[in-house]
Design a protein around this motif. Structure first.
Motif, PDB file in Angstrom:
ATOM      1  N   VAL A  18       0.465  -1.297   0.232  1.00  0.00           N
ATOM      2  CA  VAL A  18      -0.240   0.005  -0.352  1.00  0.00           C
ATOM      3  C   VAL A  18       1.121   1.215  -0.164  1.00  0.00           C
ATOM      4  O   VAL A  18       1.687   1.522   1.157  1.00  0.00           O
ATOM      5  CB  VAL A  18      -0.918   0.198   0.933  1.00  0.00           C
ATOM      6  CG1 VAL A  18      -1.497   1.675   1.472  1.00  0.00           C
ATOM      7  CG2 VAL A  18      -1.926  -1.142   1.015  1.00  0.00           C
ATOM      8  N   GLY A  20       2.943   4.029  -3.261  1.00  0.00           N
ATOM      9  CA  GLY A  20       3.469   3.790  -3.941  1.00  0.00           C
ATOM     10  C   GLY A  20       4.868   5.052  -3.725  1.00  0.00           C
ATOM     11  O   GLY A  20       4.737   5.555  -4.727  1.00  0.00           O
ATOM     12  N   TYR A  41      -0.835  -0.175  -4.008  1.00  0.00           N
ATOM     13  CA  TYR A  41      -1.574   0.028  -4.845  1.00  0.00           C
ATOM     14  C   TYR A  41      -1.657   1.682  -3.863  1.00  0.00           C
ATOM     15  O   TYR A  41      -1.528   1.831  -2.912  1.00  0.00           O
ATOM     16  CB  TYR A  41      -2.838  -0.656  -3.610  1.00  0.00           C
ATOM     17  CG  TYR A  41      -2.942  -2.128  -4.164  1.00  0.00           C
ATOM     18  CD1 TYR A  41      -4.123  -1.767  -4.717  1.00  0.00           C
ATOM     19  CD2 TYR A  41      -2.693  -2.929  -3.620  1.00  0.00           C
ATOM     20  CE1 TYR A  41      -4.644  -3.221  -5.809  1.00  0.00           C
ATOM     21  CE2 TYR A  41      -3.085  -4.309  -3.794  1.00  0.00           C
ATOM     22  CZ  TYR A  41      -3.814  -4.453  -4.545  1.00  0.00           C
ATOM     23  OH  TYR A  41      -4.625  -6.157  -5.546  1.00  0.00           O
ATOM     24  N   ARG A 125      14.534  13.345  -5.846  1.00  0.00           N
ATOM     25  CA  ARG A 125      13.441  11.687  -5.929  1.00  0.00           C
ATOM     26  C   ARG A 125      12.835  11.494  -6.785  1.00  0.00           C
ATOM     27  O   ARG A 125      12.229  10.324  -6.828  1.00  0.00           O
ATOM     28  CB  ARG A 125      13.214  12.725  -5.077  1.00  0.00           C
ATOM     29  CG  ARG A 125      13.991  13.444  -3.585  1.00  0.00           C
ATOM     30  CD  ARG A 125      12.221  13.941  -2.184  1.00  0.00           C
ATOM     31  NE  ARG A 125      11.148  12.888  -1.921  1.00  0.00           N
ATOM     32  CZ  ARG A 125      11.759  12.240  -0.499  1.00  0.00           C
ATOM     33  NH1 ARG A 125      12.025  13.324   0.152  1.00  0.00           N
ATOM     34  NH2 ARG A 125      10.794  11.417  -0.406  1.00  0.00           N
ATOM     35  N   LEU A 147      -6.161   3.145   0.481  1.00  0.00           N
ATOM     36  CA  LEU A 147      -6.328   2.006   1.380  1.00  0.00           C
ATOM     37  C   LEU A 147      -7.714   3.471   2.225  1.00  0.00           C
ATOM     38  O   LEU A 147      -7.448   4.585   2.900  1.00  0.00           O
ATOM     39  CB  LEU A 147      -5.687   1.823   1.684  1.00  0.00           C
ATOM     40  CG  LEU A 147      -5.608   0.773   3.325  1.00  0.00           C
ATOM     41  CD1 LEU A 147      -5.990  -0.455   1.842  1.00  0.00           C
ATOM     42  CD2 LEU A 147      -4.437   0.973   3.507  1.00  0.00           C
ATOM     43  N   CYS A 177       3.109   0.760   3.066  1.00  0.00           N
ATOM     44  CA  CYS A 177       4.196   1.591   3.283  1.00  0.00           C
ATOM     45  C   CYS A 177       3.682   3.060   2.533  1.00  0.00           C
ATOM     46  O   CYS A 177       3.788   4.251   1.707  1.00  0.00           O
ATOM     47  CB  CYS A 177       5.200   0.902   1.412  1.00  0.00           C
ATOM     48  SG  CYS A 177       5.684  -0.697   2.151  1.00  0.00           S
ATOM     49  N   VAL A 321       6.268  -0.064   6.827  1.00  0.00           N
ATOM     50  CA  VAL A 321       7.735  -1.047   6.145  1.00  0.00           C
ATOM     51  C   VAL A 321       7.363   1.089   5.928  1.00  0.00           C
ATOM     52  O   VAL A 321       7.198   1.769   5.382  1.00  0.00           O
ATOM     53  CB  VAL A 321       7.329  -1.105   5.004  1.00  0.00           C
ATOM     54  CG1 VAL A 321       9.084  -1.161   4.206  1.00  0.00           C
ATOM     55  CG2 VAL A 321       7.026  -2.952   5.542  1.00  0.00           C
ATOM     56  N   GLY A 322       9.074   1.351   6.025  1.00  0.00           N
ATOM     57  CA  GLY A 322       9.203   3.258   5.618  1.00  0.00           C
ATOM     58  C   GLY A 322       8.852   4.208   7.055  1.00  0.00           C
ATOM     59  O   GLY A 322       8.885   3.630   7.980  1.00  0.00           O
TER      60      GLY A 322
HETATM   61  P1  FAD Z   1       6.395   8.416   1.285  1.00  0.00           P
HETATM   62  O1  FAD Z   1       7.328   9.191  -0.053  1.00  0.00           O
HETATM   63  O2  FAD Z   1       5.388   8.968   1.806  1.00  0.00           O
HETATM   64  O3  FAD Z   1       5.604   7.126   0.206  1.00  0.00           O
HETATM   65  C1  FAD Z   1       3.984   7.129   0.825  1.00  0.00           C
HETATM   66  C2  FAD Z   1       3.218   6.665  -0.733  1.00  0.00           C
HETATM   67  O4  FAD Z   1       1.976   6.416   0.324  1.00  0.00           O
HETATM   68  C3  FAD Z   1       2.770   8.087  -1.062  1.00  0.00           C
HETATM   69  O5  FAD Z   1       2.878   7.786  -2.831  1.00  0.00           O
HETATM   70  C4  FAD Z   1       1.158   8.793  -0.679  1.00  0.00           C
HETATM   71  O6  FAD Z   1       0.616   8.721  -2.420  1.00  0.00           O
HETATM   72  C5  FAD Z   1       0.823   6.785  -0.849  1.00  0.00           C
HETATM   73  N1  FAD Z   1      -0.360   6.803   0.494  1.00  0.00           N
HETATM   74  C6  FAD Z   1      -0.620   7.672   1.805  1.00  0.00           C
HETATM   75  N2  FAD Z   1      -1.574   6.499   2.526  1.00  0.00           N
HETATM   76  C7  FAD Z   1      -2.587   5.972   1.213  1.00  0.00           C
HETATM   77  C8  FAD Z   1      -3.398   5.069   1.500  1.00  0.00           C
HETATM   78  N3  FAD Z   1      -4.406   5.089   2.449  1.00  0.00           N
HETATM   79  N4  FAD Z   1      -3.617   4.357  -0.095  1.00  0.00           N
HETATM   80  C9  FAD Z   1      -2.146   4.355  -0.781  1.00  0.00           C
HETATM   81  N5  FAD Z   1      -2.467   4.881  -1.031  1.00  0.00           N
HETATM   82  C10 FAD Z   1      -1.372   5.968  -0.450  1.00  0.00           C
HETATM   83  N6  FAD Z   1      15.789  10.684   3.536  1.00  0.00           N
HETATM   84  C11 FAD Z   1      17.123   9.984   2.959  1.00  0.00           C
HETATM   85  O7  FAD Z   1      17.605   8.870   3.578  1.00  0.00           O
HETATM   86  N7  FAD Z   1      18.515  10.638   2.801  1.00  0.00           N
HETATM   87  C12 FAD Z   1      17.461  12.355   2.807  1.00  0.00           C
HETATM   88  O8  FAD Z   1      18.502  13.202   2.011  1.00  0.00           O
HETATM   89  C13 FAD Z   1      16.328  12.786   2.621  1.00  0.00           C
HETATM   90  N8  FAD Z   1      15.702  14.059   3.341  1.00  0.00           N
HETATM   91  C14 FAD Z   1      14.359  14.497   3.045  1.00  0.00           C
HETATM   92  C15 FAD Z   1      14.126  15.832   3.574  1.00  0.00           C
HETATM   93  C16 FAD Z   1      13.501  16.246   3.759  1.00  0.00           C
HETATM   94  C17 FAD Z   1      12.726  17.339   3.924  1.00  0.00           C
HETATM   95  C18 FAD Z   1      12.441  15.335   4.459  1.00  0.00           C
HETATM   96  C19 FAD Z   1      11.194  16.029   4.890  1.00  0.00           C
HETATM   97  C20 FAD Z   1      12.778  14.356   4.402  1.00  0.00           C
HETATM   98  C21 FAD Z   1      13.543  13.847   3.772  1.00  0.00           C
HETATM   99  N9  FAD Z   1      14.264  12.332   3.235  1.00  0.00           N
HETATM  100  C22 FAD Z   1      15.447  11.906   3.312  1.00  0.00           C
HETATM  101  C23 FAD Z   1      13.072  11.085   4.458  1.00  0.00           C
HETATM  102  C24 FAD Z   1      12.436  10.685   3.567  1.00  0.00           C
HETATM  103  O9  FAD Z   1      11.946  11.543   2.640  1.00  0.00           O
HETATM  104  C25 FAD Z   1      11.462   9.812   3.837  1.00  0.00           C
HETATM  105  O10 FAD Z   1      11.542   8.783   4.366  1.00  0.00           O
HETATM  106  C26 FAD Z   1      10.717   8.830   2.599  1.00  0.00           C
HETATM  107  O11 FAD Z   1      10.462   9.185   1.754  1.00  0.00           O
HETATM  108  C27 FAD Z   1      10.182   7.735   3.552  1.00  0.00           C
HETATM  109  O12 FAD Z   1       9.336   7.233   2.118  1.00  0.00           O
HETATM  110  P2  FAD Z   1       8.122   5.900   2.590  1.00  0.00           P
HETATM  111  O13 FAD Z   1       8.011   5.417   0.603  1.00  0.00           O
HETATM  112  O14 FAD Z   1       8.181   5.258   2.786  1.00  0.00           O
HETATM  113  O15 FAD Z   1       6.676   6.871   2.301  1.00  0.00           O
END
Ligand code: FAD
Length: 448
Positions: A18, A20, A41, A125, A147, A177, A321-322
Motif C-alpha cells: 500500500v 507507491g 496500490y 527524488r 486504502l 508503505c 514499512v518505511g
Molecule cells: P512516502 O514517500 O511518504 O510515500 C507514501 C506513499 O503512500 C505516497 O505515494 C502516498 O501517496 C501513498 N499513500 C498514502 N496513503 C495512502 C493510502 N491510504 N492508500 C494508498 N496510498 C497511500 N531520507 C534520506 O534517506 N535521505 C535524505 O537526504 C532525505 N532528505 C529528506 C529531506 C526532507 C525535507 C524530508 C521531509 C525528508 C527527507 N528524507 C530523507 C526522508 C525521506 O524523504 C522519507 O523517509 C521517504 O520519502 C519515505 O518514503 P516512504 O515510501 O516510506 O513514504
C-alpha cells in the motif's frame, strides 16, 4: 537479476504494497525479483514525487544491491556523488557582528565533519521514483486506490483491502508503505491509539531556492558553494548548491513552542517577516536572509513518530514499512535509507516463507511469524532513528543539554550518530540463514 523460486511447485505469494512512494516501489521490486507477486496500490492517479534532492549512504546502497542490483545501477546513473574529501561546515550564525567576522573561519567556523564515511549519492527524488517505476512490469501498480480499511480475515485466509472507490482486493500479506500519515498504521493499532497520528516535532521549516550568484552575494562564495549549516539559538540555516551548482537550496529550520495551526495540512502560508524575526540580532548575513524569500512563504510543520512510537510494526498478516513505521524529522537525513533497510529485511523474510511452499493454516502461521520476526529486527532501529534525529535538531538549535554550544561536543555527537547510522548490521537480530539468503557471500557494510 531474476532469482529462482525456492519451490517451483508453490504458487507465488500475493503481497499488497500500500503506497507507491520510494520505499513501497523499492520493496515491490525486491519482492518481484524473488518471484513474489507484489501489487502496489497507490492512492494518487500517477507517480508523484517532488523534484527535491535526497541522498543515500554507501551502507544503504549495499542493502539496495541485495534488494535488486538494478536499483544501484539506476542510482549510479542519476546521482551526484560526494568525493573522498567532501565535508559539511558548521558555522556560528549567531555571534559574529560583521560580515567579515562571519566569514572568518578562525572566528566563526564551529567545526567541519567529513562526509566521506557516509559516501552520499544524491539524486532528484522524482527521477529516482520514475526510474524505479520503469523497472516494474505492466499491471504491478494500480493507481487511484486509497486504502480506507483492511480486514485480516480468518475465514478466507486472506487479508481484504477496502479502498475509497468502493472496491476491494485480496492478498496473503499487506505491507503498509503509506508514509507518515499511514492508514495501515491506524487500522493495525486502532484509530484511538496515540501512534495512529504523527506528532508535531515543535520544529518547522521554510525552504526556497535562488540562483547561485544571488546566494553568493548574500552569503559569500565560501558558504554558498558547499554544504553549510549555520547554528544558533532556536534556529539553523542550511544551504547547499543543487542543479549542478546553478541554484542554492536554502532551508531555515526553527524551534516552535506552540502547536501547529493545522495538523492535518502540515503547511501554512506566512509573511516572510516571520523569518526576519527568527534571525533578529544574528550575524548580518543571517539577519538579512529573509530577503531571499518571496513575500509569501510556506511554513512546513515537521512531524514524526517520536512522541508516540508504534508499540509494534506488525500484527497478523499486516506490517509497516518505511515512514509508516518510523517517520522521522529530517535532521539526520536518513529516513529513506532506514526504509531501504526495512525493505531488504521484509523481502528476505517473505522469500524464506515462499521457499517453504506452505499452504492453508501453515502458510498463515508462517507469514505471521515472518512479520513478527521483521518487527523484532526493526522496532528498535526505527525508534533509534527518529529519537536521534530529534536530538540533532535540538543540537543545531542549541537546545540540547549534553552538547550546549560547544563545537567539540557537537562534532563528536554528530560523528557518533553518523557512525551508528552506517555501521549497523540489519541482520544482527536474525538467523544466519536469513543473512545468507539476503546477502549470499556478499559482505555487509558493517565497519565501513
Ligand atoms: P512516502 O514517500 O511518504 O510515500 C507514501 C506513499 O503512500 C505516497 O505515494 C502516498 O501517496 C501513498 N499513500 C498514502 N496513503 C495512502 C493510502 N491510504 N492508500 C494508498 N496510498 C497511500 N531520507 C534520506 O534517506 N535521505 C535524505 O537526504 C532525505 N532528505 C529528506 C529531506 C526532507 C525535507 C524530508 C521531509 C525528508 C527527507 N528524507 C530523507 C526522508 C525521506 O524523504 C522519507 O523517509 C521517504 O520519502 C519515505 O518514503 P516512504 O515510501 O516510506 O513514504
Amino acid at each position: 537479476s531474476e532469482k529462482i523460486n525456492g519451490n517451483g511447485s508453490a504458487r507465488p505469494l500475493d503481497v499488497a504494497v500500500v503506497g507507491g512512494g520510494i520505499i513501497g516501489v523499492m520493496t515491490a521490486i525486491g519482492l518481484r525479483r524473488r518471484g513474489i507477486n507484489a501489487i502496489i496500490y497507490e492512492r494518487a492517479q500517477t507517480w508523484h514525487e517532488v523534484s527535491a534532492g535526497f541522498a543515500f549512504t554507501g551502507a544503504a546502497r549495499v542493502w539496495m544491491q541485495s534488494i535488486d542490483p538494478a536499483l544501484v545501477e539506476l542510482l549510479a546513473n542519476i546521482s551526484q556523488k560526494t568525493d573522498a574529501s567532501s565535508s559539511n561546515a558548521y558555522w556560528n550564525g549567531y555571534h559574529p557582528r560583521t560580515v567579515e567576522d562571519a566569514l572568518d573561519e578562525s572566528k566563526s567556523l564551529l567545526f567541519r565533519t567529513p562526509t566521506n564515511n557516509l559516501s552520499f549519492w544524491g539524486c532528484v527524488r522524482s527521477q529516482f521514483l520514475k526510474g524505479m517505476a520503469d523497472m516494474l512490469p505492466e499491471g504491478a501498480t494500480v493507481f487511484g486506490k486509497q486504502l480506507l480499511n483492511y480486514v485480516d480475515d480468518e475465514q478466507s485466509g486472506k487479508v481484504v483491502l477496502h479502498f475509497k472507490d468502493g472496491t476491494t482486493a485480496e492478498t496473503d500479506v499487506l505491507l503498509g508503505c503509506d508514509g507518515i500519515h499511514s492508514v495501515t498504521r491506524k487500522v493495525l493499532l486502532g484509530a484511538d491509539h496515540p501512534a495512529s497520528r504523527a506528532g508535531f516535532s515543535h520544529t518547522v521549516t521554510y525552504r526556497t531556492m535562488v540562483p547561485i550568484d544571488v546566494g553568493i552575494k548574500a552569503l559569500g562564495e565560501k558558504v554558498a558553494t558547499c554544504a553549510c549549516n549555520h547554528l544558533g539559538p532556536n534556529a539553523d540555516l542550511l544551504v547547499y548548491p543543487v542543479m549542478s551548482g546553478t541554484l542554492l537550496n536554502i532551508a531555515v529550520f526553527a524551534y516552535e513552542e506552540p502547536d501547529f495551526p493545522d495538523p492535518d495540512r502540515m503547511t501554512v502560508q506566512i509573511d516572510r517577516t516571520d523569518i526576519k524575526k527568527l534571525f533578529d540580532g544574528w550575524s548580518p548575513q543571517l539577519a538579512d536572509i529573509w530577503k531571499l524569500y518571496p513575500e509569501k512563504v510556506v511554513k512546513w510543520g515537521i512531524y514524526d513518530l517520536e512522541a508516540n512510537p508504534p508499540p509494534t510494526y506488525a500484527e497478523g498478516r499486516a506490517c509497516l514499512v518505511g515512514d509508516a513505521a518510523h517517520a522521522s524529522t529530517p535532521y539526520l537525513g536518513v529516513g529513506a535509507c532506514t526504509g531501504v533497510e526495512d525493505a531488504l529485511v521484509i523481502c528476505t523474510l517473505l522469500e524464506s516463507v515462499q521457499q517453504k511452499a506452505l499452504s492453508g493454516e501453515a502458510l498463515k502461521e508462517g507469514l505471521q511469524d515472518a512479520l513478527q520476526t521483521y518487527n523484532a529486527a526493526r522496532l528498535d532501529r526505527g525508534r533509534w532513528i527518529h529519537h536521534h534525529s530529534r536530538q540533532m535538531g535540538q543540537m543545531y538549535h542549541w537546545r540540547y543539554g549534553p552538547t550546549g554550544r560547544d563545537p567539540e561536543r557537537m562534532k563528536k555527537k554528530l560523528e557518533e550518530n553518523w557512525s551508528a547510522v552506517v555501521n549497523y548490521d540489519i541482520f544482527a537480530e536474525l538467523s544466519p540463514e536469513v543473512r545468507e539468503l539476503a546477502m549470499g557471500g556478499q559482505v555487509a557494510p558493517v565497519g565501513a
